[in-house]
Write a protein that holds these residues in place. Structure first.
Motif, PDB file in Angstrom:
ATOM      1  N   PRO A   8       3.808 -31.583  18.998  1.00 52.76           N
ATOM      2  CA  PRO A   8       3.800 -32.665  19.980  1.00 52.76           C
ATOM      3  C   PRO A   8       3.379 -34.035  19.460  1.00 52.76           C
ATOM      4  O   PRO A   8       3.267 -34.973  20.230  1.00 52.76           O
ATOM      5  N   GLY A   9       3.161 -34.172  18.184  1.00 52.88           N
ATOM      6  CA  GLY A   9       2.719 -35.449  17.640  1.00 52.88           C
ATOM      7  C   GLY A   9       3.757 -36.543  17.807  1.00 52.88           C
ATOM      8  O   GLY A   9       4.935 -36.291  18.079  1.00 52.88           O
ATOM      9  N   ILE A  10       3.320 -37.769  17.628  1.00 48.81           N
ATOM     10  CA  ILE A  10       4.208 -38.931  17.720  1.00 48.81           C
ATOM     11  C   ILE A  10       5.352 -38.784  16.726  1.00 48.81           C
ATOM     12  O   ILE A  10       6.485 -39.135  17.006  1.00 48.81           O
ATOM     13  N   ASN A  11       5.044 -38.265  15.563  1.00 43.70           N
ATOM     14  CA  ASN A  11       6.069 -37.986  14.561  1.00 43.70           C
ATOM     15  C   ASN A  11       6.345 -36.490  14.502  1.00 43.70           C
ATOM     16  O   ASN A  11       6.479 -35.912  13.430  1.00 43.70           O
ATOM     17  N   GLY A  12       6.440 -35.868  15.658  1.00 41.13           N
ATOM     18  CA  GLY A  12       6.677 -34.439  15.754  1.00 41.13           C
ATOM     19  C   GLY A  12       8.117 -34.139  16.099  1.00 41.13           C
ATOM     20  O   GLY A  12       8.992 -35.011  16.046  1.00 41.13           O
ATOM     21  N   ALA A  13       8.340 -32.886  16.455  1.00 41.14           N
ATOM     22  CA  ALA A  13       9.696 -32.450  16.755  1.00 41.14           C
ATOM     23  C   ALA A  13       9.647 -31.224  17.666  1.00 41.14           C
ATOM     24  O   ALA A  13       8.590 -30.632  17.885  1.00 41.14           O
ATOM     25  N   CYS A  14      10.819 -30.858  18.152  1.00 37.02           N
ATOM     26  CA  CYS A  14      11.018 -29.668  18.952  1.00 37.02           C
ATOM     27  C   CYS A  14      12.143 -28.879  18.281  1.00 37.02           C
ATOM     28  O   CYS A  14      13.197 -29.450  17.981  1.00 37.02           O
ATOM     29  N   ALA A  15      11.906 -27.595  18.024  1.00 37.13           N
ATOM     30  CA  ALA A  15      12.917 -26.734  17.415  1.00 37.13           C
ATOM     31  C   ALA A  15      13.199 -25.569  18.340  1.00 37.13           C
ATOM     32  O   ALA A  15      12.282 -25.012  18.942  1.00 37.13           O
ATOM     33  N   ILE A  16      14.475 -25.217  18.447  1.00 44.19           N
ATOM     34  CA  ILE A  16      14.886 -24.136  19.332  1.00 44.19           C
ATOM     35  C   ILE A  16      15.728 -23.147  18.535  1.00 44.19           C
ATOM     36  O   ILE A  16      16.742 -23.520  17.949  1.00 44.19           O
ATOM     37  N   LEU A  17      15.267 -21.895  18.525  1.00 47.25           N
ATOM     38  CA  LEU A  17      15.958 -20.798  17.838  1.00 47.25           C
ATOM     39  C   LEU A  17      16.551 -19.855  18.867  1.00 47.25           C
ATOM     40  O   LEU A  17      15.938 -19.621  19.910  1.00 47.25           O
ATOM     41  N   ASP A  18      17.707 -19.280  18.542  1.00 48.44           N
ATOM     42  CA  ASP A  18      18.208 -18.201  19.381  1.00 48.44           C
ATOM     43  C   ASP A  18      17.967 -16.871  18.667  1.00 48.44           C
ATOM     44  O   ASP A  18      17.355 -16.840  17.593  1.00 48.44           O
ATOM     45  N   GLU A  19      18.438 -15.792  19.239  1.00 52.31           N
ATOM     46  CA  GLU A  19      18.223 -14.455  18.673  1.00 52.31           C
ATOM     47  C   GLU A  19      18.778 -14.321  17.260  1.00 52.31           C
ATOM     48  O   GLU A  19      18.249 -13.582  16.443  1.00 52.31           O
ATOM     49  N   GLU A  21      18.902 -16.660  15.102  1.00 48.04           N
ATOM     50  CA  GLU A  21      18.231 -17.697  14.326  1.00 48.04           C
ATOM     51  C   GLU A  21      19.086 -18.936  14.087  1.00 48.04           C
ATOM     52  O   GLU A  21      18.900 -19.663  13.120  1.00 48.04           O
ATOM     53  N   ASN A  22      20.038 -19.166  15.001  1.00 45.84           N
ATOM     54  CA  ASN A  22      20.711 -20.461  15.022  1.00 45.84           C
ATOM     55  C   ASN A  22      19.681 -21.470  15.483  1.00 45.84           C
ATOM     56  O   ASN A  22      18.896 -21.194  16.396  1.00 45.84           O
ATOM     57  N   LEU A  23      19.695 -22.629  14.881  1.00 44.48           N
ATOM     58  CA  LEU A  23      18.628 -23.603  15.091  1.00 44.48           C
ATOM     59  C   LEU A  23      19.154 -24.934  15.595  1.00 44.48           C
ATOM     60  O   LEU A  23      20.187 -25.417  15.129  1.00 44.48           O
ATOM     61  N   LYS A  24      18.427 -25.503  16.550  1.00 45.11           N
ATOM     62  CA  LYS A  24      18.640 -26.885  16.983  1.00 45.11           C
ATOM     63  C   LYS A  24      17.294 -27.580  16.840  1.00 45.11           C
ATOM     64  O   LYS A  24      16.264 -27.042  17.257  1.00 45.11           O
ATOM     65  N   VAL A  25      17.312 -28.761  16.254  1.00 44.34           N
ATOM     66  CA  VAL A  25      16.069 -29.500  16.023  1.00 44.34           C
ATOM     67  C   VAL A  25      16.212 -30.901  16.606  1.00 44.34           C
ATOM     68  O   VAL A  25      17.241 -31.547  16.454  1.00 44.34           O
ATOM     69  N   PHE A  26      15.148 -31.346  17.280  1.00 38.76           N
ATOM     70  CA  PHE A  26      15.125 -32.663  17.899  1.00 38.76           C
ATOM     71  C   PHE A  26      13.834 -33.369  17.511  1.00 38.76           C
ATOM     72  O   PHE A  26      12.753 -32.785  17.624  1.00 38.76           O
ATOM     73  N   ARG A  27      13.943 -34.602  17.098  1.00 43.17           N
ATOM     74  CA  ARG A  27      12.749 -35.414  16.897  1.00 43.17           C
ATOM     75  C   ARG A  27      12.141 -35.684  18.270  1.00 43.17           C
ATOM     76  O   ARG A  27      12.870 -35.860  19.246  1.00 43.17           O
ATOM     77  N   CYS A  28      10.805 -35.695  18.360  1.00 42.90           N
ATOM     78  CA  CYS A  28      10.166 -35.935  19.653  1.00 42.90           C
ATOM     79  C   CYS A  28      10.570 -37.293  20.200  1.00 42.90           C
ATOM     80  O   CYS A  28      10.360 -38.310  19.544  1.00 42.90           O
ATOM     81  N   VAL A 128       8.949 -34.380   9.207  1.00 42.07           N
ATOM     82  CA  VAL A 128       8.833 -34.574  10.656  1.00 42.07           C
ATOM     83  C   VAL A 128       9.142 -33.289  11.423  1.00 42.07           C
ATOM     84  O   VAL A 128       8.455 -32.950  12.370  1.00 42.07           O
ATOM     85  N   ASN A 129      10.167 -32.544  11.008  1.00 40.98           N
ATOM     86  CA  ASN A 129      10.582 -31.395  11.813  1.00 40.98           C
ATOM     87  C   ASN A 129      10.177 -30.024  11.258  1.00 40.98           C
ATOM     88  O   ASN A 129      10.338 -29.020  11.934  1.00 40.98           O
ATOM     89  N   ALA A 130       9.643 -29.974  10.049  1.00 40.89           N
ATOM     90  CA  ALA A 130       9.318 -28.685   9.424  1.00 40.89           C
ATOM     91  C   ALA A 130       8.329 -27.869  10.253  1.00 40.89           C
ATOM     92  O   ALA A 130       8.523 -26.659  10.448  1.00 40.89           O
ATOM     93  N   ASP A 131       7.270 -28.496  10.754  1.00 44.61           N
ATOM     94  CA  ASP A 131       6.278 -27.752  11.536  1.00 44.61           C
ATOM     95  C   ASP A 131       6.910 -27.143  12.783  1.00 44.61           C
ATOM     96  O   ASP A 131       6.665 -25.979  13.105  1.00 44.61           O
ATOM     97  N   ALA A 132       7.718 -27.909  13.498  1.00 37.39           N
ATOM     98  CA  ALA A 132       8.353 -27.396  14.722  1.00 37.39           C
ATOM     99  C   ALA A 132       9.246 -26.196  14.410  1.00 37.39           C
ATOM    100  O   ALA A 132       9.265 -25.216  15.160  1.00 37.39           O
ATOM    101  N   ILE A 133       9.971 -26.257  13.309  1.00 40.04           N
ATOM    102  CA  ILE A 133      10.833 -25.141  12.903  1.00 40.04           C
ATOM    103  C   ILE A 133       9.986 -23.896  12.659  1.00 40.04           C
ATOM    104  O   ILE A 133      10.297 -22.803  13.141  1.00 40.04           O
ATOM    105  N   LEU A 134       8.889 -24.068  11.935  1.00 39.13           N
ATOM    106  CA  LEU A 134       8.030 -22.923  11.625  1.00 39.13           C
ATOM    107  C   LEU A 134       7.295 -22.403  12.857  1.00 39.13           C
ATOM    108  O   LEU A 134       7.061 -21.197  12.991  1.00 39.13           O
ATOM    109  N   ILE A 135       6.953 -23.293  13.775  1.00 40.42           N
ATOM    110  CA  ILE A 135       6.319 -22.868  15.036  1.00 40.42           C
ATOM    111  C   ILE A 135       7.318 -22.043  15.861  1.00 40.42           C
ATOM    112  O   ILE A 135       6.950 -21.034  16.473  1.00 40.42           O
ATOM    113  N   ALA A 136       8.595 -22.446  15.874  1.00 41.14           N
ATOM    114  CA  ALA A 136       9.624 -21.671  16.584  1.00 41.14           C
ATOM    115  C   ALA A 136       9.750 -20.274  15.973  1.00 41.14           C
ATOM    116  O   ALA A 136       9.880 -19.279  16.701  1.00 41.14           O
TER     117      ALA A 136
END
Length: 149
Positions: A8-19, A21-28, A128-136
């Motif tokens: 959720p950081g200012i320079n964070g991101a949101c990552a969405i995985l499906d079953e 492991e297809n990935l969509k990544v968005f900068r916050c 910017v997006n690596a943490d969100a990917i790993l959190i997903a």
């Protein structure tokens, strides 16, 4: 099932995985409407989410601390309004799935980026997006079922 990871950081991101492991990544996004737009399509799906638990740090500026907390609260509000199950995970908890991480923040961030690249070499992985990917991935790998602090 979709698995969402949010840094959720200012320079964070949101990552969405499906079953698969297809990935969509968005900068916050900088506003709540942009945040809502990212998650709206998933509000009708079976989703789980892990959002990184945040707090202020000594020496952190007042404005940045307030903005950081506001982003976190907005994400929580959006997740709740869309009925997306979520938990908070402290960084130490979700990072525990990776061994031998440096205590030095700059080195550790680069190591985490490399881990995300290994999982998704097809994706443009950045600091910017690596943490969100790993959190997903933490969410997908059972992080939702663990008791959090």
């Amino acid at each position: 099932m979709f698995y969402i990871g949010i840094d959720p950081g200012i320079n964070g991101a949101c990552a969405i995985l499906d079953e698969k492991e297809n990935l969509k990544v968005f900068r916050c996004p900088k506003d709540i409407k942009g945040m809502s737009n990212i998650l709206y399509d998933y509000s009708f799906e079976d989703c789980r989410c892990v959002i990184e638990k945040v707090w202020s740090f000594p020496g952190q500026g007042v404005v940045s601390t307030f903005t950081f907390g506001r982003n976190f609260g907005q994400w929580e509000g959006i997740l709740s309004s869309f009925n997306i199950d979520y938990i908070q995970a402290i960084p130490k908890k979700w990072m525990s799935q990776y061994e031998d991480l440096s205590k030095d923040k700059k080195i550790r961030k680069k190591q985490l980026k490399e881990e995300a690249i290994k999982l998704h070499p097809e994706e443009k992985v950045t600091l910017v997006n690596a943490d969100a990917i790993l959190i997903a991935h933490y969410c997908k790998n059972g992080g939702m079922y663990e008791q959090e602090l």
